[in-house]
Write an enzyme that holds these catalytic residues in place. Structure first.
Site, short mmCIF file in Angstrom:
data_model
loop_
_atom_site.label_atom_id
_atom_site.label_comp_id
_atom_site.label_asym_id
_atom_site.label_seq_id
_atom_site.Cartn_x
_atom_site.Cartn_y
_atom_site.Cartn_z
N GLY A 24 -16.20 -7.30 9.77
CA GLY A 24 -15.44 -6.72 8.77
C GLY A 24 -15.82 -6.79 7.45
CG ASN A 58 -8.05 0.68 -0.81
OD1 ASN A 58 -8.30 1.50 -1.52
ND2 ASN A 58 -9.06 0.08 -0.47
N GLY A 105 -6.49 0.67 18.14
CA GLY A 105 -5.40 0.40 16.90
C GLY A 105 -5.05 1.54 16.14
CB ALA A 106 -2.46 3.67 16.07
CG ASP A 116 -8.95 0.01 2.88
OD1 ASP A 116 -9.74 -0.98 2.47
OD2 ASP A 116 -7.64 -0.32 3.02
CE LYS A 128 -4.11 -1.97 2.12
NZ LYS A 128 -5.38 -1.98 2.83
P1 NAP Z 1 -1.67 -3.03 10.79
O1 NAP Z 1 -1.12 -1.93 9.91
O2 NAP Z 1 -0.30 -4.08 11.18
O3 NAP Z 1 -2.03 -2.48 12.35
C1 NAP Z 1 -2.39 -3.33 13.53
C2 NAP Z 1 -2.57 -2.54 14.71
O4 NAP Z 1 -2.92 -3.22 15.65
C3 NAP Z 1 -1.40 -1.48 15.43
O5 NAP Z 1 -1.67 -0.34 15.81
C4 NAP Z 1 -1.03 -2.72 16.21
O6 NAP Z 1 -0.01 -1.93 17.20
C5 NAP Z 1 -2.12 -2.93 16.63
N1 NAP Z 1 -1.97 -4.20 17.31
C6 NAP Z 1 -1.54 -5.52 16.84
N2 NAP Z 1 -1.29 -6.55 17.92
C7 NAP Z 1 -1.94 -5.94 19.10
C8 NAP Z 1 -1.99 -6.46 20.23
N3 NAP Z 1 -1.67 -7.77 20.64
N4 NAP Z 1 -2.41 -5.64 21.26
C9 NAP Z 1 -2.71 -4.23 21.03
N5 NAP Z 1 -2.78 -3.67 19.72
C10 NAP Z 1 -2.15 -4.60 18.73
O7 NAP Z 1 -2.83 -3.90 10.24
P2 NAP Z 1 -4.15 -3.24 9.48
O8 NAP Z 1 -3.63 -3.44 8.22
O9 NAP Z 1 -4.39 -1.94 10.05
O10 NAP Z 1 -5.20 -4.41 10.05
C11 NAP Z 1 -5.72 -4.25 11.12
C12 NAP Z 1 -7.13 -5.30 11.09
O11 NAP Z 1 -7.88 -4.77 10.20
C13 NAP Z 1 -6.68 -6.65 10.57
O12 NAP Z 1 -7.34 -7.52 11.39
C14 NAP Z 1 -7.10 -6.74 9.48
O13 NAP Z 1 -7.65 -7.76 8.70
C15 NAP Z 1 -8.52 -5.73 9.40
N6 NAP Z 1 -8.62 -5.06 8.12
C16 NAP Z 1 -9.92 -5.32 7.56
C17 NAP Z 1 -10.35 -4.83 6.38
C18 NAP Z 1 -11.96 -4.97 5.96
O14 NAP Z 1 -12.18 -4.55 4.93
N7 NAP Z 1 -12.74 -5.30 6.67
C19 NAP Z 1 -9.35 -3.76 5.69
C20 NAP Z 1 -8.42 -3.72 6.00
C21 NAP Z 1 -7.90 -4.39 7.26
P3 NAP Z 1 1.75 -2.00 17.01
O15 NAP Z 1 1.78 -0.90 15.78
O16 NAP Z 1 1.95 -1.45 18.19
O17 NAP Z 1 1.95 -3.28 16.48
#
Ligand code: NAP
Length: 264
Positions: free
Chosen positions: A226, A81, A120-121, A96, A60
């Site tokens: 989701g 995306n 989350g961030a 998104d 991305k």
């Molecule tokens: P990402 O960029 O890796 O971000 C993950 C976030 O979650 C970060 O802030 C991370 O913190 C935090 N995190 C991870 N493990 C954690 C824990 N054990 N406790 C607390 N915080 C935690 O991932 P992403 O792409 O944003 O995706 C996040 C979720 O959204 C995934 O489950 C993905 O499948 C879902 N998603 C869904 C869609 C949809 O269309 N429905 C689209 C995109 C994503 P750190 O930075 O400190 O690791």
């Protein structure tokens, strides 16, 4: 579509159902492109005259840098995306967060002025925070890394950083962490903070119901997984590429075994 891994993506199913329903002789194909080669895929798209491409992890950010032009939301996020070939120009967009708002709209949420907590961030959280901010929501970001939380909150005009205690006062609570997936067991926040009258959304759609979403439902909250966001972001991509209204019912029907996104 490019990404890695990609084999289990639902997007080909959604878009090909849309093309068929709209009577378009188009095809949507998933290509596994390893990390570091996203820009090459953009060049190939331009050479081959491919109308558009969805972009997923890990490309991305790299693909955003390879675009000729970015929409304001993609530029703010530094991540795309979705790209479209417009004349000779490769335009990067990010659908998104808009997809998340679309799903919340379908569930009857009134986002303008609503207190919303995003857990989350990361990439998904950032796009959701920006889109919610554009819709007038009062967004609080709760994340374990304060610097990342601050950067995400800055994407929304009223965005602020909060603690898990903010969850209790929110009208909408959104899990944008992977916590609840098989590889990340657990709950993104203490479900005791959730209650009836709230709309609780998990961006995760595999599994369809996370333990956290089940706990929220047990406590009387309206819950949403989701899949609605997945569909909403696809609808916006379809319209950007084809210029015609997305056949929502046909694209939703392609996900009929995942209909847990409906409010429940
Ligand atoms: P990402 O960029 O890796 O971000 C993950 C976030 O979650 C970060 O802030 C991370 O913190 C935090 N995190 C991870 N493990 C954690 C824990 N054990 N406790 C607390 N915080 C935690 O991932 P992403 O792409 O944003 O995706 C996040 C979720 O959204 C995934 O489950 C993905 O499948 C879902 N998603 C869904 C869609 C949809 O269309 N429905 C689209 C995109 C994503 P750190 O930075 O400190 O690791």
């Amino acid at each position: 579509m490019i990404g890695d891994p990609i084999a289990h993506s639902l997007s080909p199913r959604i878009h090909n159902a849309g093309f068929a329903a709209a009577g378009l002789d188009w095809a949507y194909v998933a290509f596994r492109v390893p990390a570091g080669r996203g820009a090459e895929a953009v060049a190939a798209m331009r050479t081959l005259g491919i109308a558009g491409m969805s972009v997923t992890m890990p490309h991305k950010e790299a693909v955003a840098a390879a675009c000729d032009r970015l929409t304001p939301i993609a530029a703010a996020l530094g991540a795309v995306n979705c790209i479209a070939l417009e004349g000779d120009e490769v335009v990067g967009d990010n659908t998104d967060g808009g997809g998340c708002c679309w799903a919340l709209d379908q569930a009857g949420a009134n986002l303008d002025g609503a207190p919303v907590v995003v857990l989350g961030a990361g990439g998904a959280a950032r796009s959701v925070v920006a889109a919610l901010g554009a819709r007038g929501a009062e967004v609080t970001v709760v994340a374990r890394r304060p610097d990342a939380a601050r950067r995400a909150a800055a994407l929304s005009p009223s965005g602020r950083v909060g603690t898990p205690a903010a969850v209790r006062g929110a009208a909408v609570v959104i899990n944008a962490t992977p916590v609840g997936m098989a590889q990340h067991p657990g709950m993104p926040c203490d479900p005791q903070r959730l209650h009836s009258g709230q709309l609780v959304m998990d961006l995760i759609y595999h599994p369809e119901r996370t333990p956290w979403l089940d706990a929220a439902a047990t406590r009387g909250a309206l819950t949403l997984n989701g899949v609605g966001m997945l569909l909403g972001q696809a609808l916006a991509q379809f319209e950007r590429w084809t210029g015609v209204g997305a056949p929502v019912d046909a694209m939703a029907a392609a996900l009929d075994q995942h209909l847990g996104w409906l409010p429940g």
